[in-house]
Design a protein around this motif. Sequence first.
Motif, PDB file in Angstrom:
ATOM      1  N   LYS A 370       0.803  -1.218   0.000  1.00 30.14           N
ATOM      2  CA  LYS A 370       0.000   0.000   0.000  1.00 30.14           C
ATOM      3  C   LYS A 370       0.840   1.273   0.000  1.00 30.14           C
ATOM      4  CE  LYS A 370      -2.060  -1.319   3.835  1.00 30.14           C
ATOM      5  NZ  LYS A 370      -2.918  -1.333   5.053  1.00 30.14           N
ATOM      6  N   TYR A 371       2.156   1.173  -0.085  1.00 31.06           N
ATOM      7  CA  TYR A 371       3.003   2.356   0.098  1.00 31.06           C
ATOM      8  C   TYR A 371       2.790   3.402  -0.990  1.00 31.06           C
ATOM      9  CZ  TYR A 371       6.054   0.363  -3.520  1.00 31.06           C
ATOM     10  OH  TYR A 371       6.540  -0.149  -4.682  1.00 31.06           O
ATOM     11  N   TRP A 372       2.257   3.014  -2.156  1.00 32.41           N
ATOM     12  CA  TRP A 372       2.057   3.975  -3.238  1.00 32.41           C
ATOM     13  C   TRP A 372       0.674   4.641  -3.173  1.00 32.41           C
ATOM     14  CZ3 TRP A 372       2.035  -1.320  -3.761  1.00 32.41           C
ATOM     15  CH2 TRP A 372       0.839  -1.908  -4.179  1.00 32.41           C
ATOM     16  N   GLN A 373      -0.135   4.215  -2.207  1.00 30.95           N
ATOM     17  CA  GLN A 373      -1.493   4.747  -2.087  1.00 30.95           C
ATOM     18  C   GLN A 373      -1.567   5.787  -0.976  1.00 30.95           C
ATOM     19  OE1 GLN A 373      -3.567   1.097  -1.189  1.00 30.95           O
ATOM     20  NE2 GLN A 373      -3.848   0.543  -3.337  1.00 30.95           N
ATOM     21  N   PRO A 374      -2.468   6.760  -1.112  1.00 29.79           N
ATOM     22  CA  PRO A 374      -2.700   7.680   0.011  1.00 29.79           C
ATOM     23  C   PRO A 374      -3.400   6.938   1.133  1.00 29.79           C
ATOM     24  CG  PRO A 374      -4.268   8.089  -1.788  1.00 29.79           C
ATOM     25  CD  PRO A 374      -3.265   7.095  -2.295  1.00 29.79           C
ATOM     26  N   PRO A 375      -3.155   7.271   2.387  1.00 26.31           N
ATOM     27  CA  PRO A 375      -2.358   8.411   2.883  1.00 26.31           C
ATOM     28  C   PRO A 375      -0.884   8.058   3.124  1.00 26.31           C
ATOM     29  CG  PRO A 375      -3.461   7.372   4.720  1.00 26.31           C
ATOM     30  CD  PRO A 375      -3.854   6.579   3.503  1.00 26.31           C
ATOM     31  N   PHE A 376      -0.421   6.911   2.575  1.00 29.25           N
ATOM     32  CA  PHE A 376       0.945   6.463   2.865  1.00 29.25           C
ATOM     33  C   PHE A 376       1.973   7.094   1.928  1.00 29.25           C
ATOM     34  CE2 PHE A 376      -2.146   3.088   3.706  1.00 29.25           C
ATOM     35  CZ  PHE A 376      -2.051   3.046   5.082  1.00 29.25           C
ATOM     36  N   LYS A 377       1.515   7.638   0.835  1.00 33.10           N
ATOM     37  CA  LYS A 377       2.410   8.310  -0.095  1.00 33.10           C
ATOM     38  C   LYS A 377       2.412   9.805   0.196  1.00 33.10           C
ATOM     39  CE  LYS A 377       3.293   8.996  -5.023  1.00 33.10           C
ATOM     40  NZ  LYS A 377       2.790   8.773  -6.402  1.00 33.10           N
ATOM     41  N   LYS A 378       3.598  10.381   0.328  1.00 35.00           N
ATOM     42  CA  LYS A 378       3.752  11.800   0.629  1.00 35.00           C
ATOM     43  C   LYS A 378       4.700  12.399  -0.399  1.00 35.00           C
ATOM     44  CE  LYS A 378       4.540  14.762   4.668  1.00 35.00           C
ATOM     45  NZ  LYS A 378       4.952  14.776   6.082  1.00 35.00           N
ATOM     46  N   GLY A 379       4.105  12.893  -1.494  1.00 26.79           N
ATOM     47  CA  GLY A 379       4.937  13.360  -2.599  1.00 26.79           C
ATOM     48  C   GLY A 379       5.630  12.185  -3.253  1.00 26.79           C
ATOM     49  N   PHE A 380       6.966  12.276  -3.328  1.00 24.43           N
ATOM     50  CA  PHE A 380       7.747  11.174  -3.886  1.00 24.43           C
ATOM     51  C   PHE A 380       8.190  10.197  -2.799  1.00 24.43           C
ATOM     52  CE2 PHE A 380       8.382  14.611  -6.988  1.00 24.43           C
ATOM     53  CZ  PHE A 380       8.002  13.949  -8.146  1.00 24.43           C
ATOM     54  N   PHE A 381       7.778  10.418  -1.577  1.00 26.38           N
ATOM     55  CA  PHE A 381       8.293   9.636  -0.461  1.00 26.38           C
ATOM     56  C   PHE A 381       7.162   8.911   0.279  1.00 26.38           C
ATOM     57  CE2 PHE A 381      11.017  13.320  -1.129  1.00 26.38           C
ATOM     58  CZ  PHE A 381      12.249  12.698  -1.337  1.00 26.38           C
ATOM     59  N   VAL A 387       2.478   5.077   8.141  1.00 26.75           N
ATOM     60  CA  VAL A 387       2.666   3.624   8.050  1.00 26.75           C
ATOM     61  C   VAL A 387       2.711   3.008   9.444  1.00 26.75           C
ATOM     62  CG1 VAL A 387       4.300   1.794   7.432  1.00 26.75           C
ATOM     63  CG2 VAL A 387       3.802   3.627   5.799  1.00 26.75           C
ATOM     64  N   TYR A 388       3.467   3.625  10.349  1.00 29.50           N
ATOM     65  CA  TYR A 388       3.598   3.084  11.703  1.00 29.50           C
ATOM     66  C   TYR A 388       2.298   3.211  12.489  1.00 29.50           C
ATOM     67  CZ  TYR A 388       8.523   1.866  11.538  1.00 29.50           C
ATOM     68  OH  TYR A 388       9.712   1.248  11.242  1.00 29.50           O
ATOM     69  N   ARG A 389       1.564   4.291  12.275  1.00 24.03           N
ATOM     70  CA  ARG A 389       0.260   4.421  12.935  1.00 24.03           C
ATOM     71  C   ARG A 389      -0.695   3.339  12.446  1.00 24.03           C
ATOM     72  NH1 ARG A 389       1.201  10.097  12.638  1.00 24.03           N
ATOM     73  NH2 ARG A 389       0.285  10.170  10.551  1.00 24.03           N
ATOM     74  N   ASP A 390      -0.709   3.132  11.139  1.00 20.88           N
ATOM     75  CA  ASP A 390      -1.578   2.108  10.555  1.00 20.88           C
ATOM     76  C   ASP A 390      -1.182   0.723  11.048  1.00 20.88           C
ATOM     77  OD1 ASP A 390      -3.577   1.145   8.538  1.00 20.88           O
ATOM     78  OD2 ASP A 390      -1.792   0.282   7.613  1.00 20.88           O
ATOM     79  N   SER A 391       0.108   0.450  11.092  1.00 21.63           N
ATOM     80  CA  SER A 391       0.605  -0.865  11.513  1.00 21.63           C
ATOM     81  C   SER A 391       0.237  -1.154  12.962  1.00 21.63           C
ATOM     82  CB  SER A 391       2.115  -0.945  11.327  1.00 21.63           C
ATOM     83  OG  SER A 391       2.479  -0.740   9.980  1.00 21.63           O
ATOM     84  N   LYS A 392       0.418  -0.177  13.825  1.00 23.24           N
ATOM     85  CA  LYS A 392       0.068  -0.365  15.238  1.00 23.24           C
ATOM     86  C   LYS A 392      -1.423  -0.624  15.408  1.00 23.24           C
ATOM     87  CE  LYS A 392       3.901   2.447  16.979  1.00 23.24           C
ATOM     88  NZ  LYS A 392       4.302   3.735  17.617  1.00 23.24           N
ATOM     89  N   ARG A 424      -2.963  -6.989   6.647  1.00 23.74           N
ATOM     90  CA  ARG A 424      -2.531  -6.163   5.505  1.00 23.74           C
ATOM     91  C   ARG A 424      -3.486  -6.304   4.323  1.00 23.74           C
ATOM     92  NH1 ARG A 424       2.896  -8.100   3.088  1.00 23.74           N
ATOM     93  NH2 ARG A 424       1.465  -9.578   2.096  1.00 23.74           N
ATOM     94  N   GLU A 425      -3.869  -7.545   3.994  1.00 24.25           N
ATOM     95  CA  GLU A 425      -4.652  -7.783   2.785  1.00 24.25           C
ATOM     96  C   GLU A 425      -6.122  -7.422   2.947  1.00 24.25           C
ATOM     97  OE1 GLU A 425      -3.170  -8.621  -0.125  1.00 24.25           O
ATOM     98  OE2 GLU A 425      -1.335  -8.409   1.049  1.00 24.25           O
ATOM     99  N   LEU A 426      -6.666  -7.576   4.146  1.00 24.64           N
ATOM    100  CA  LEU A 426      -8.089  -7.326   4.328  1.00 24.64           C
ATOM    101  C   LEU A 426      -8.402  -5.899   4.742  1.00 24.64           C
ATOM    102  CD1 LEU A 426      -9.258 -10.639   6.054  1.00 24.64           C
ATOM    103  CD2 LEU A 426      -9.048 -10.087   3.622  1.00 24.64           C
ATOM    104  N   SER A 427      -7.379  -5.060   4.844  1.00 26.04           N
ATOM    105  CA  SER A 427      -7.604  -3.650   5.160  1.00 26.04           C
ATOM    106  C   SER A 427      -7.651  -2.846   3.854  1.00 26.04           C
ATOM    107  CB  SER A 427      -6.491  -3.118   6.077  1.00 26.04           C
ATOM    108  OG  SER A 427      -5.229  -3.198   5.439  1.00 26.04           O
ATOM    109  N   GLY A 428      -8.246  -1.678   3.918  1.00 27.89           N
ATOM    110  CA  GLY A 428      -8.348  -0.833   2.732  1.00 27.89           C
ATOM    111  C   GLY A 428      -9.437  -1.305   1.785  1.00 27.89           C
TER     112      GLY A 428
END
Length: 524
Positions: A370-381, A387-392, A424-428
């Motif tokens: 999911k790193y290329w999807q919002p809200p995990f993508k921030k510009g080019f980074f 990510v850590y908030r979502d993971s926790k 990971r797979e069943l979220s979003g």
Amino acid sequence: MDWGRDMTENYLVKMRGITKAFYGIKANDGVDFDLKCGEVHALLGENGAGKSTLMSVLCGLYQPDDGVIVVNGRKVVFHSPKDAIARGIGIVHQHFMLVPSLTVWENMALGSRDMEFVIDENAICERIKELSQRYGLDVDPLTPVWQLSIGEQQRVAILRMLYHEANILILDEPTSVLTPQEIENLFITIKHMKEEDYGIVFISHKLREVFEIADRITVLRRGRVVGSMKTFEATPERLAEMMVGTSGVSEVRATEEKPKSNGKPLLVAEDIVVKNDKGLIAVDGISFTLRENQILGIAGVSGNGQGELAEALSGMRKIESGRLYFTVEDVTYASARHMVDLGVKYIPSDRKGVGLVPNMNVAENVALRKYWQPPFKKGFFIDWDEVYRDSKSLVESYEILTPGVNIPVRMLSGGNLQKLILARELSGELKVVIAMHPTWGLDVKATAFVREKLLSARNDGSAVLLISEDLDELLALSDVLAVIYRGKIMGMIEGPKAENIEEIGLMMAGIPTSVGGGNVIDED
């Protein structure tokens, strides 16, 4: 203490006070365990109870922080698996310790005590063929391991142990990917080994198998021994209570009030053909429609195209011919990333090899899909704070036992690895779930958790393709059951029930029935 005099000739192994901790958490906490000649000693417990850690200590993979190991009356210290092999201890891990890039015979040769400067490939291959025929574990010695199915890799792992002539055998979930016939043959082999005074540690979550093959049972919970008894003294209810600390876990089944399975088509396959890694046809003209509010089960013996089918549907393997549609969009040649963006999620059978990156931490593994999807993508980074908030949050909601999201996932138990993949797979965005052997090697509690999540996804409107070799699981969860053989669908059964098992078994062997209809397979 004079351990040599303390031991009797009847014992092959005694382990006393074994303690092993990872990141300050004790996987084993003062564990006592022993193994006699000519017996099968079953080791039970939930995922994360410490079973695999204890056996990894016995086979030299881990060194204990405290405690004593005695083998054949002598105190031993194993610095590596090679030391344990020299003492006649062999283990088949739940996650096979094989080198994918090497062939079957090369994996057999690794760690051999009688290895010479010049390796006799022909002699090793002949020995493998002899063992394969003797124990009914057919594999091609010249095939690279990475080209083998999970079931075939299991056979190689068992054969490797037999090749090294161990007399203390540790079987960690040995039947997870075997057919009923293969399990029966394995049990015949185990019983023969008992007669020859082999000692066998049998780790399993399948209580029926434990009662059939074991002489004694020891139960671990949270790294400690909670009980040990002879098999005839135990009951399934008592063992379940010892393992989970309650009176048991109720069986999860699709309810009669489930949503109707005639929802809108989500994933439609039309005569798709897919090749395996050897360039041979693995999926041969399969067609089906996967609908909203539906679980479509796929039954079949390992190696009949299930893995290639799952990879093709998730965009990870090329479709040679035929068409694949997501609602009305043609996704025949779509990438894995595009399928994820559409809401098609994949739960692979190989947790560590495909589902997760063992040396990356929990948060990094969550971000992989999911790193290329919002809200995990921030510009080019990547926005790592997000990510850590979502993971926790996922770790908490899925009850994943881990010291933190910074821990490498290789430190987690099998059940927690599977929960992490599910989280990971069943979220979003979720429309279709492709689940392959989702409960393989899990204990009763973790199995119930996974099945509940799949049923919840279906009831919330998603479509689930469930690929499993556990017929009980398929009958419990499937709205429609398809049987695959040599890459073809032999037939489909609406609302499968236990009385369909005989017909399902025939179709799994390539014999069409009146119940499922389907293809007639040319045996030539």
